[in-house]
Write a protein that holds these residues in place. Structure first.
Motif: not given
Length: 451
Positions: A283, A279, A286, A426, A428-431
């Motif tokens: 991040e 995780t 990201r 930006d 990828r999904t915000l963790y």
């Protein structure tokens, strides 16, 4: 045919008048050692050859016997052979002076050290040398010795890791990190030499302006307080790389390399890289931060290289097969061989192995070894014996280290992965995940109880 000088030319250049007995035009010869060559061109031979060029810079040659320079007892065949060799050499030299020659075609010889040094200095004005293991000053200011070292080594950019003691984990590590970032900003603000940058473009711009670019980062994941929120806040303050662990400082989500046999490892910590570690890694990808992995355990390094969505970085490192030291990141060959697949770069510490200082020959051997294992696109510098200029000048004697290859080595590869990491920002999904409580329950005494 060479034009016959007119009267006005002879009046302006009286020294070039011919002797009465000469039937052929005699040229003014210039020693090659006296020519001020461009920085990327080295001299041929020992400097005893002579240049014969016309007024327009085009080499001229005559196979006729020259009564001005040839002795009467010399054989015509030997004289003609010498003139042919001289003609070929003059043609090549004049072409080189007119258009320049590649570094790979230059003569490699110890007598040309000064010429190679001049070439390297010029190359470092075009491409910034990125120092991968720069040690920040211990005081609140950059003194003259710090500045002199940077200038003398022609360093164009440095990676500045904000170091926090491992013992501060679970205590005030985050606060010490914030104070370290504030200190770095105040130190650089007090000088015109260094400038904190946050992107590859800013790094290039600082180099063009004659400044040393500073890329700030965090030396050890324990400084993040096992929190993605802290990671994002650190990024907003200007940090652009994170060393997932420091040496022998295992976190609840990533295992560090252990060099001491008597080191005690807690029972509940990971021995590799767990789910929350992934995780944190995603991040960082990201956000567009470089992920530094040289101090991880071997299992954790392999896990990160295979999991990361962007190229990784290894700093202050050496090949394990060449240096196995307790205070250096020693990287196994099978890890190095995975860098082309990931796209990552290793920055070699070539100053010492443990307490032993390395020589230039040993440093070059290490560079060539890593190039053979990982490739020229995956190697950089994090320290050099004596000076970077001397190391690179000696490296340039090898034909495989041409202009483009040296630019990759000194900083081009780091610039490449920095741009690749920025390009993934930006995407990828915000963790927002939190670390499982059971991973820190034995060390959560400094946390405010959650409601």
């Amino acid at each position: 045919m060479n034009p016959v000088p007119n009267r006005e030319f002879l009046e302006v250049h009286p020294l070039h008048q011919h002797q009465p007995h000469c039937k052929q035009q005699c040229f003014v010869f210039t020693e090659i050692a006296d020519i001020e060559l461009p920085a990327e061109i080295t001299k041929f031979g020992g400097g005893n050859e002579k240049i014969r060029c016309s007024n327009g810079g085009i080499p001229t040659y005559s196979s006729k016997k020259d009564s001005c320079s040839e002795s009467s007892g010399e054989r015509p065949e030997r004289s003609r052979g010498r003139k042919i060799l001289m003609g070929v050499g003059v043609v090549l030299l004049c072409i080189a002076m007119a258009g320049g020659i590649p570094l790979a075609l230059q003569l490699r010889s110890s007598s040309l050290l000064e010429a190679r040094l001049a070439f390297i200095r010029r190359l470092l004005t075009e491409s910034p040398l990125i120092e991968g293991s720069w040690k920040p000053p211990s005081t609140m200011s950059l003194n003259s010795s710090n500045l002199f070292e940077v200038r003398q080594n022609h360093i164009g950019a440095v990676l500045w890791p904000i170091a926090v003691p491992c013992g501060a984990q679970y205590l005030d590590a985050v606060q010490l990190t914030l104070e370290g970032i504030d200190r770095a900003r105040r130190i650089t603000a007090a000088t015109d030499l260094m400038h904190i940058v946050e992107s590859a473009d800013e790094m290039e711009q600082s180099h063009l302006q004659g400044e040393v670019a500073v890329l700030m980062g965090i030396s050890g994941g324990h400084a993040l307080g096992t929190s993605t929120a802290v990671l994002r806040s650190i990024y907003l303050l200007g940090a652009r790389f994170v060393s997932i662990t420091s040496l022998e400082c295992t976190t609840p989500w990533a295992a560090a390399a252990i060099r001491r046999p008597d080191y005690l490892v807690e029972e509940n910590v990971t021995n590799s890289f767990n789910k929350f570690g992934q995780t944190m890694l995603f991040e960082m990808n990201r956000l567009g931060m470089l992920v530094e992995i040289s101090m991880l355990s071997e299992a954790a390094m392999l896990a990160v290289i295979k999991t990361a969505k962007a190229p990784v970085l290894l700093t202050n490192a050496t090949p394990l097969s060449m240096c196995n030291s307790s205070n250096t990141a020693s990287i196994p060959d099978h890890v190095l061989s995975l860098l082309p697949e990931n796209g990552g770069v290793i920055l070699l510490n070539l100053e010492r192995c443990g307490d032993r200082t390395l020589g230039v020959r040993e440093a070059i051997t290490a560079i060539n070894y890593v190039r053979k294992v990982a490739g020229v696109d995956h190697i950089g510098l994090g320290g050099a014996p004596k000076s970077y200029s001397l190391l690179l000048a000696e490296l340039a004697r090898d034909r495989v280290w041409g202009n483009a290859a040296i630019k990759k080595l000194v900083g081009g590869n780091v610039m490449r992965i920095l741009r690749e990491v920025e390009a993934l920002k930006d995407r990828r999904t915000l963790y927002e995940e939190w670390i499982p409580h059971e991973s820190i329950e034995s060390n959560s005494y400094c946390r405010y109880p959650e409601s």
